[in-house]
Scaffold this active site. Structure first.
Site, PDB file in Angstrom:
ATOM      1  N   GLN A 105       0.836  -1.202   0.000  1.00  9.10           N
ATOM      2  CA  GLN A 105       0.000   0.000   0.000  1.00  9.10           C
ATOM      3  C   GLN A 105       0.873   1.255   0.000  1.00  9.10           C
ATOM      4  O   GLN A 105       0.606   2.209  -0.733  1.00  9.10           O
ATOM      5  CB  GLN A 105      -0.928  -0.012   1.228  1.00  9.10           C
ATOM      6  CG  GLN A 105      -1.970   1.077   1.231  1.00  9.10           C
ATOM      7  CD  GLN A 105      -2.937   0.967   0.055  1.00  9.10           C
ATOM      8  OE1 GLN A 105      -3.273  -0.137  -0.380  1.00  9.10           O
ATOM      9  NE2 GLN A 105      -3.364   2.086  -0.484  1.00  9.10           N
ATOM     10  N   VAL A 134      -5.932   7.000  -3.346  1.00 13.83           N
ATOM     11  CA  VAL A 134      -5.107   5.943  -2.764  1.00 13.83           C
ATOM     12  C   VAL A 134      -5.053   6.119  -1.246  1.00 13.83           C
ATOM     13  O   VAL A 134      -4.767   7.210  -0.756  1.00 13.83           O
ATOM     14  CB  VAL A 134      -3.670   5.974  -3.334  1.00 13.83           C
ATOM     15  CG1 VAL A 134      -2.861   4.796  -2.793  1.00 13.83           C
ATOM     16  CG2 VAL A 134      -3.680   5.950  -4.858  1.00 13.83           C
ATOM     17  N   SER A 140      -6.060   1.019   4.270  1.00 15.19           N
ATOM     18  CA  SER A 140      -6.676   0.448   3.079  1.00 15.19           C
ATOM     19  C   SER A 140      -7.441  -0.815   3.439  1.00 15.19           C
ATOM     20  O   SER A 140      -6.921  -1.698   4.127  1.00 15.19           O
ATOM     21  CB  SER A 140      -5.607   0.091   2.042  1.00 15.19           C
ATOM     22  OG  SER A 140      -6.196  -0.693   1.020  1.00 15.19           O
ATOM     23  N   HIS A 142      -7.972  -3.082   1.516  1.00 14.53           N
ATOM     24  CA  HIS A 142      -7.316  -4.213   0.849  1.00 14.53           C
ATOM     25  C   HIS A 142      -6.444  -4.997   1.831  1.00 14.53           C
ATOM     26  O   HIS A 142      -6.198  -6.173   1.631  1.00 14.53           O
ATOM     27  CB  HIS A 142      -6.499  -3.732  -0.342  1.00 14.53           C
ATOM     28  CG  HIS A 142      -7.359  -3.371  -1.521  1.00 14.53           C
ATOM     29  ND1 HIS A 142      -7.910  -4.312  -2.353  1.00 14.53           N
ATOM     30  CD2 HIS A 142      -7.787  -2.176  -1.983  1.00 14.53           C
ATOM     31  CE1 HIS A 142      -8.627  -3.708  -3.302  1.00 14.53           C
ATOM     32  NE2 HIS A 142      -8.574  -2.409  -3.090  1.00 14.53           N
ATOM     33  N   ASP A 149     -10.899  -5.376  -6.217  1.00 19.32           N
ATOM     34  CA  ASP A 149     -11.084  -4.502  -7.374  1.00 19.32           C
ATOM     35  C   ASP A 149     -11.419  -5.404  -8.556  1.00 19.32           C
ATOM     36  O   ASP A 149     -10.597  -6.216  -8.975  1.00 19.32           O
ATOM     37  CB  ASP A 149      -9.805  -3.708  -7.659  1.00 19.32           C
ATOM     38  CG  ASP A 149      -9.502  -2.701  -6.552  1.00 19.32           C
ATOM     39  OD1 ASP A 149     -10.441  -2.335  -5.805  1.00 19.32           O
ATOM     40  OD2 ASP A 149      -8.337  -2.292  -6.442  1.00 19.32           O
ATOM     41  N   GLU A 191     -15.515   4.756  -6.915  1.00 19.27           N
ATOM     42  CA  GLU A 191     -14.694   3.666  -7.465  1.00 19.27           C
ATOM     43  C   GLU A 191     -15.633   2.531  -7.839  1.00 19.27           C
ATOM     44  O   GLU A 191     -16.013   1.731  -6.987  1.00 19.27           O
ATOM     45  CB  GLU A 191     -13.682   3.162  -6.422  1.00 19.27           C
ATOM     46  CG  GLU A 191     -12.579   4.150  -6.124  1.00 19.27           C
ATOM     47  CD  GLU A 191     -11.436   3.536  -5.307  1.00 19.27           C
ATOM     48  OE1 GLU A 191     -11.497   2.345  -4.972  1.00 19.27           O
ATOM     49  OE2 GLU A 191     -10.499   4.279  -5.014  1.00 19.27           O
TER      50      GLU A 191
END
Ligand SMILES: [Zn+2]
Length: 221
Positions: A105, A134, A140, A142, A149, A191
């Site tokens: 990240q 970002v 994040s 993630h 994604d 997004e």
């Protein structure tokens, strides 16, 4: 106004001031608790935002997908089912970016800042701009292994794919995490590819009431 009335009035004012300050203090305490407020939630409702980092105690249970990407194995069956159903509807897709480490990240953010600086911006400007799209390391989703994604594959039309996901992902426990017109709530621009697992119960409410995860937790948890 006699002496007695004045005295009552004075006592009343003092009590009112006390009441107001107590209410204000309670509100302040509530605000301070916001950070720890959601610590009781199940793993799949873990909230990570610009101001809330990945909890130190959170450990993703990773498994590898056929394309080498990793996700939390607890969401694998529903992800597979969603992909199977999308394909049955003539839409080919892939889980392009899934789990990321803190270091990955950090690298992504650094690269993005440099890209923007090349366009003539100062480091400060570029950093601010990059952070709209970002997340900072440890901020994040993630890193939870619960965010994916999604991209189209082959001849599939991207608009059709994202429309299908927007209408159907909740059935499998996934939500569009950064919707249009919700930048103020999420801190992120729209997004259309970023999906987040929250479980089918939460996903259904979020879908029906057009909420963000932040709003859902605020109202229901
Ligand atoms: Zn993403």
């Amino acid at each position: 106004m006699n002496k007695h009335t004045k005295r009552i009035l004075r006592v009343a004012i003092v009590m009112l001031v006390l009441l107001i300050s107590t209410v204000m203090m309670l509100q302040l305490t509530d605000k301070n608790n916001a950070e720890t407020k959601y610590d009781h939630l199940p793993w799949y409702l873990t909230l990570v935002t610009k101001t809330r980092s990945v909890p130190k105690t959170y450990i993703p249970q990773l498994c590898k997908l056929a394309n080498g990407e990793q996700i939390d194995r607890r969401i694998y069956p529903e992800l597979q089912e969603m992909f199977d159903d999308a394909r049955a509807n003539g839409l080919d897709l892939q889980a392009a970016h899934c789990y990321r480490t803190k270091q990955q990240q950090a690298d992504i953010l650094k690269t993005r800042i440099h890209e923007i600086m090349k366009q003539g911006y100062t480091e400060e400007q570029a950093t601010a701009e990059a952070q709209l799209t970002v997340a900072l390391p440890d901020h994040s989703e993630h890193q939870l292994g619960l965010a994916i994604d999604i991209q189209k594959k082959g001849k599939t039309n991207a608009d059709q794919l994202y429309a299908w996901l927007e209408n159907n992902a909740y059935r499998y426990g996934f939500i569009l995490r950064y919707p249009k017109n919700k930048t103020e709530e999420t801190g992120f621009q729209y997004e259309r590819w970023h999906y987040r697992y929250v479980g089918t119960d939460a996903a259904q409410v979020i879908q029906e009431e057009q909420l963000t995860l932040e709003e859902y937790l605020q109202i229901y948890e």
